[in-house]
Design an enzyme around this catalytic site. Sequence first.
Site, PDB file in Angstrom:
ATOM      1  N   GLU A 220       2.371  44.893  42.781  1.00  0.00           N
ATOM      2  CA  GLU A 220       2.050  44.247  44.062  1.00  0.00           C
ATOM      3  C   GLU A 220       3.222  44.348  45.035  1.00  0.00           C
ATOM      4  O   GLU A 220       3.058  44.673  46.213  1.00  0.00           O
ATOM      5  CB  GLU A 220       1.726  42.758  43.836  1.00  0.00           C
ATOM      6  CG  GLU A 220       0.461  42.490  43.044  1.00  0.00           C
ATOM      7  CD  GLU A 220       0.699  42.365  41.549  1.00  0.00           C
ATOM      8  OE1 GLU A 220       1.656  43.012  41.019  1.00  0.00           O
ATOM      9  OE2 GLU A 220      -0.057  41.642  40.880  1.00  0.00           O
ATOM     10  N   GLY A 276      12.384  35.298  35.453  1.00  0.00           N
ATOM     11  CA  GLY A 276      11.778  35.375  36.781  1.00  0.00           C
ATOM     12  C   GLY A 276      11.426  34.005  37.347  1.00  0.00           C
ATOM     13  O   GLY A 276      11.716  33.699  38.502  1.00  0.00           O
ATOM     14  N   GLU A 362       3.284  29.460  32.502  1.00  0.00           N
ATOM     15  CA  GLU A 362       3.794  30.752  32.029  1.00  0.00           C
ATOM     16  C   GLU A 362       4.805  30.520  30.896  1.00  0.00           C
ATOM     17  O   GLU A 362       4.965  31.349  30.007  1.00  0.00           O
ATOM     18  CB  GLU A 362       4.440  31.552  33.174  1.00  0.00           C
ATOM     19  CG  GLU A 362       4.533  33.042  32.872  1.00  0.00           C
ATOM     20  CD  GLU A 362       5.016  33.886  34.051  1.00  0.00           C
ATOM     21  OE1 GLU A 362       6.143  33.660  34.524  1.00  0.00           O
ATOM     22  OE2 GLU A 362       4.272  34.776  34.494  1.00  0.00           O
TER      23      GLU A 362
HETATM   24  O1  F6P Z   1       3.865  39.192  35.599  1.00  0.00           O
HETATM   25  C1  F6P Z   1       4.614  38.041  35.432  1.00  0.00           C
HETATM   26  C2  F6P Z   1       5.962  38.194  36.032  1.00  0.00           C
HETATM   27  O2  F6P Z   1       6.738  39.004  35.224  1.00  0.00           O
HETATM   28  C3  F6P Z   1       6.636  36.867  36.277  1.00  0.00           C
HETATM   29  O3  F6P Z   1       7.211  36.351  35.140  1.00  0.00           O
HETATM   30  C4  F6P Z   1       7.585  37.212  37.360  1.00  0.00           C
HETATM   31  O4  F6P Z   1       8.090  36.076  38.009  1.00  0.00           O
HETATM   32  C5  F6P Z   1       6.709  38.071  38.232  1.00  0.00           C
HETATM   33  O5  F6P Z   1       5.916  38.785  37.315  1.00  0.00           O
HETATM   34  C6  F6P Z   1       7.404  38.998  39.166  1.00  0.00           C
HETATM   35  O6  F6P Z   1       8.242  39.885  38.498  1.00  0.00           O
HETATM   36  P1  F6P Z   1       9.373  40.695  39.247  1.00  0.00           P
HETATM   37  O7  F6P Z   1      10.323  39.707  39.813  1.00  0.00           O
HETATM   38  O8  F6P Z   1      10.003  41.567  38.210  1.00  0.00           O
HETATM   39  O9  F6P Z   1       8.722  41.499  40.338  1.00  0.00           O
END
Ligand code: F6P
Length: 535
Positions: A220, A276, A362
């Site tokens: 995303e 995260g 989570e």
């Molecule tokens: O998909 C879950 C996750 O890994 C979360 O734990 C994290 O906060 C989020 O996606 C975003 O991840 P990133 O900071 O690596 O883009």
Amino acid sequence: MNNAPYTPLNTPAWNRLIELASEIKTSASPITINQLFADDADRVEKYALATGELKLDFSKNLIDDQIWEQLLNLADQSPLASHRDAMFSGDAINTSENRSVLHAALRAASSDDTSKDGAIRAEQVEKQLKAVERISNDIRCGKWVGSTGKAITDIINIGIGGSDLGPKMACTALEEFAHESINVHFISNVDGAQILSTLKKLNAETTLVSIASKTFTTQETMLNAKTAIQWFSDELGLENPKNSSHFIGLTANPEAAIAYGIPENQILEFSDWVGGRYSLWSSIGLSIAISIGFENFKQMLEGAREMDQHFQNAPLEKNMPVILGLLGIWYSNFLNAQSIAIIPYCERLVLLPSYLQQLDMESNGKSTSLDGEPVNYNTGPILWGQTGTNGQHAFFQLLHQGTRMAPIDFIAAIKDNLSNAEHHQVLLGNMLAQASALMEGQAAPVGEQHRYYPGNKPSNTLLMDELSPKNFGALVALYEHKVFVQGSIWNINSFDQWGVELGKKMANNLLDKDSGASKMDPSTKALFSYIEQKS
Ligand code: F6P
């Protein structure tokens, strides 16, 4: 000596709590919170505590002295204390990923951990914080300019999950301290309508994008970043916008950000040992520092640090995160509650429930124990909520008269500089009235059963002196540690998130033009072709 691996089910306290809960569930006249107040003149003082500028009243819970004693025993008989020490000293307690869990090090003073590793970490954190300070100051004072020489007026933080929710919540909560002429926008959803409608309102010359992603690979975020890059090309005719002063990278994977094309001196790193959902304290918090200023950002860290120290040092019975964690366990595991509601009576905390959803669900939405066994008891609750008084005119009906048990945390600030005395009195009066009405209930007039309020609905009330950066930091750290307490007692790994991986993989499979269709279940295949036909 018993060498069986720990499970809460084998502790004497757990078994005694089952008996105590069964008395409540089967008794013809079970205990009521009202009666507990009537029987104990000291209840209000006994079930309340303060730390810093946070006060917790937990007297409106369905616990008597016996139950409370057993809950404290449960904490004592669990590995909580050793697990907590292991976290703070940097052991790899995230066992499935073999990682330390050290978000607390982001807010520690260098004197807090004088071990060799602690000193190395403190140095790293200091360096990372200095970069946040320098860049946020430059942006705030207009020294950092866009490609046409104009000062920055708008920041777009592109990130999702922990790279979005924490900074977005903090910027909203701390609006009182926001910079007068710099607006911060948050883009998380891959739904193009979000970014495209935001970009339409902005001037590219004075806009800066921070790509916030621990991994720098999240689908995303990378798609939203691509759209932003294209917008800068279209608006400003830049050949390589990523390489301009309009882009900053916030990541624990600087190599990926460099390979992507962000200039090295515009990448703010943080360490792999920051999860995260615990990253708002790190350089992921750049947007917070830009909005409220670095000194206020430091105050937020300081509030969290004070909560860390309280969590580490206060005895179990005077330890706020432990108390909140144990109460949640009582309702989830012994009285069959499925959820916890978070109801802040403060519109600026409107994003707290969604932030806590990631933090709690989570972290503790797990069904495998630390020993790799399936667990056969409830773990993390469904967390939900929204602000009062809005909720009163929506879902409070169910809280007062529904059939489900839904314990509540009411949260408010005693002083509010952005409100006035009249509004604030009505706001806080409503919160106190709701908590009281839920507990006290009311008998129905004869023949009007629909006006029966059963009462006996439990809640906590958490009061801050005011919504300052420091108190806000303490509040967030309080919930981080509450989640930790519960994960320790449930013997699960609160720091991985394998559950989200399958969905990510399936989305990639499904979007694969060549092989997507062959991998779909019949229902998904039919929906996919229906969408194709209609689009
Ligand atoms: O998909 C879950 C996750 O890994 C979360 O734990 C994290 O906060 C989020 O996606 C975003 O991840 P990133 O900071 O690596 O883009």
